[in-house]
Design a protein around this motif. Structure first.
Motif, mmCIF file in Angstrom:
data_model
loop_
_atom_site.group_PDB
_atom_site.id
_atom_site.type_symbol
_atom_site.label_atom_id
_atom_site.label_comp_id
_atom_site.label_asym_id
_atom_site.label_seq_id
_atom_site.Cartn_x
_atom_site.Cartn_y
_atom_site.Cartn_z
ATOM 1 N N THR A 194 62.628 8.592 25.195
ATOM 2 C CA THR A 194 61.476 10.156 25.355
ATOM 3 C C THR A 194 61.161 9.457 26.155
ATOM 4 O O THR A 194 60.336 10.980 27.169
ATOM 5 N N GLY A 252 58.083 12.946 21.966
ATOM 6 C CA GLY A 252 57.106 11.558 22.829
ATOM 7 C C GLY A 252 55.960 11.254 22.345
ATOM 8 O O GLY A 252 55.722 10.333 22.021
ATOM 9 N N ASN A 253 54.693 12.196 21.855
ATOM 10 C CA ASN A 253 53.958 12.570 21.394
ATOM 11 C C ASN A 253 53.321 11.769 19.977
ATOM 12 O O ASN A 253 52.687 10.789 19.741
ATOM 13 N N ASN A 254 54.903 11.921 18.916
ATOM 14 C CA ASN A 254 54.393 11.398 17.865
ATOM 15 C C ASN A 254 55.104 10.659 18.139
ATOM 16 O O ASN A 254 55.861 10.052 16.684
ATOM 17 N N GLN A 294 58.446 22.063 24.578
ATOM 18 C CA GLN A 294 57.305 21.560 24.044
ATOM 19 C C GLN A 294 58.541 20.628 22.521
ATOM 20 O O GLN A 294 57.587 19.288 22.147
ATOM 21 N N GLN A 313 61.873 4.903 22.707
ATOM 22 C CA GLN A 313 60.989 4.620 23.598
ATOM 23 C C GLN A 313 61.365 4.945 24.921
ATOM 24 O O GLN A 313 60.797 5.253 25.759
ATOM 25 N N ARG A 321 60.619 13.125 29.032
ATOM 26 C CA ARG A 321 59.619 13.533 28.686
ATOM 27 C C ARG A 321 59.164 13.489 30.525
ATOM 28 O O ARG A 321 58.326 14.713 31.102
ATOM 29 N N MET A 370 58.201 17.657 23.991
ATOM 30 C CA MET A 370 57.186 16.671 24.441
ATOM 31 C C MET A 370 56.278 16.194 22.627
ATOM 32 O O MET A 370 55.351 15.158 23.157
ATOM 33 N N VAL A 371 56.057 17.460 21.723
ATOM 34 C CA VAL A 371 55.747 16.692 20.566
ATOM 35 C C VAL A 371 56.399 15.218 19.530
ATOM 36 O O VAL A 371 55.745 14.066 19.308
#
Length: 397
Positions: free
Chosen positions: A152, A109-111, A103, A149, A156, A106-107
């Motif tokens: 990550t 990667g998303n942010n 989790q 990038q 991910r 994922m957080v």
């Protein structure tokens, strides 16, 4: 033909020949490390289930002996209890730690874009305030952004595959089951296997050399056992302490970073730095000030581990100085990666002990000490000296 004139080899001929062959083999191996590494990897790939079973059996042998000695359990019951505890611990780690780590990734990667944007703003303010070279700062930030990038995106994409249960089907499941069965048989038949090994050693080696080899094996087992168990306990404590301190200071991604720090701490010497670098890079995107605070926290933890906790748990299990630890880690990591970095230190410690014993015997045989000075002669007891004088009789001119 006269039997007395028949050629007879020098008594040291075969030992000298063996030394020459070993030297040539070592030179060829060092000159072709890639081929050696490929050959060893191929053999280990075939034997991987049994190697895995041996590793599991070796790690669980300590708990099995603990239950046998402290609670007077039968060996079969001790093995069953040890496996149940190991499976329960592994299940807790999977159910509690792994989902939160995934989790966090994922957080992250998303942010990532918002984190990098905030970092760019912070760096721009710093460069303006201290009048730094903007082109240099901009180039560094572009490289850093690309690196993060890519890292990550890789994490991910990898995490869902790690949780995909279909990966455990097929050869992986067969190998795991084979390793499990092999480890159970090794633990159940430990005494028989050790007895068979001793029988082979005594059968093919002279008595003195056989005893020497068994003593070396016993010392190697002591070094490996103390180092591996100590390092696992030490790394677990450091990981838990890191999580507690990060939680107290309300630092983000506490569990993810603590897992990284705990796992990499298994590696001697370089471990804290290997774990700190990616952790600082992650926190640098979220909040540069927090990244600096985390760097200070890791420095304090590393000093606590190196000066208090590590010596208390490990003691002097290896007996190696810092330079030889460094050599062992570099060589082991270059040959076998992460595993080589972990087992390189105890392996080198055993080789170092053997070499030291050999040198000590050779120097003693020559009557000199390690500095090249003559060894002090032991004083002759008065009774032996008087007896020698009486047996010598009167001195004649």
């Amino acid at each position: 033909m006269n039997q007395n004139n028949r050629w007879r080899p020098n008594p040291n001929f075969f030992s000298n020949l063996a030394v020459v062959i070993i030297g040539i083999s070592f030179y060829l191996a060092m000159s072709n490390l890639d081929l050696v590494h490929q050959a060893i990897s191929g053999v280990l790939g075939v034997l991987s289930p049994f190697v895995g079973g041996f590793v599991v059996a070796y790690l669980l042998d300590g708990p099995v002996r603990f239950f046998e000695e402290k609670f007077s359990m039968k060996r079969g019951l001790s093995i069953a209890v040890s496996y149940l505890l190991a499976i329960a611990l592994f299940g807790v780690l999977l159910s509690f730690v792994l989902p939160q780590v995934v989790q966090s990734v994922m957080v992250l990667g998303n942010n990532l874009n918002s984190y990098l944007s905030s970092l760019n703003t912070f760096v721009a303010d710093i460069s303006t305030r201290f009048d730094l070279d903007e082109e240099l700062i901009e180039g560094m930030m572009v490289s850093y952004t690309d690196l993060m990038q890519q890292a990550t995106a890789l994490l991910r994409d990898f995490m869902p595959q790690l949780l995909d249960y279909s990966m455990a089907v097929g050869s992986g499941l067969v190998s795991a089951l084979t390793a499990f069965i092999a480890s159970v048989y090794m633990l159940m038949g430990k005494q028989r296997l050790l007895g068979q090994m001793r029988k082979v050693i005594y059968a093919f080696l002279p008595l003195q050399k056989a005893r020497r080899m068994l003593a070396v094996c016993s010392n190697a087992n002591r070094v490996f056992n103390g180092f591996i168990y100590g390092k696992l306990i030490d790394s677990a404590i450091i990981g838990v302490l890191c999580f507690i301190l990060m939680s107290l200071f309300k630092m983000p991604f506490a569990l993810l970073i603590s897992v990284v720090v705990g796992v990499t701490n298994v590696i001697p010497f370089f471990g804290p730095f290997i774990g700190a670098i990616p952790s600082v890079m992650i926190l640098l995107m979220v909040d540069p000030i927090v990244a600096i605070e985390f760097g200070v926290l890791i420095l304090v933890l590393q000093q606590f581990d190196g000066n208090i906790l590590g010596p208390k748990i490990l003691g002097d299990s290896t007996g190696l100085s810092a330079i030889w630890v460094l050599v062992a880690i570099i060589v082991g990591g270059g040959l076998f990666g992460f595993v080589g970095m972990v087992i390189g230190v105890p392996t080198f410690a055993v080789l170092y002990s053997l070499t030291s014993d050999l040198l000590a015997r050779r120097l003693k045989a020559k009557g000199i000490d390690k500095n090249g000075d003559p060894l002090p002669q032991a004083p002759v007891p008065a009774e032996e000296q008087a007896a020698a004088e009486n047996n010598a009789g009167p001195v004649r001119p």
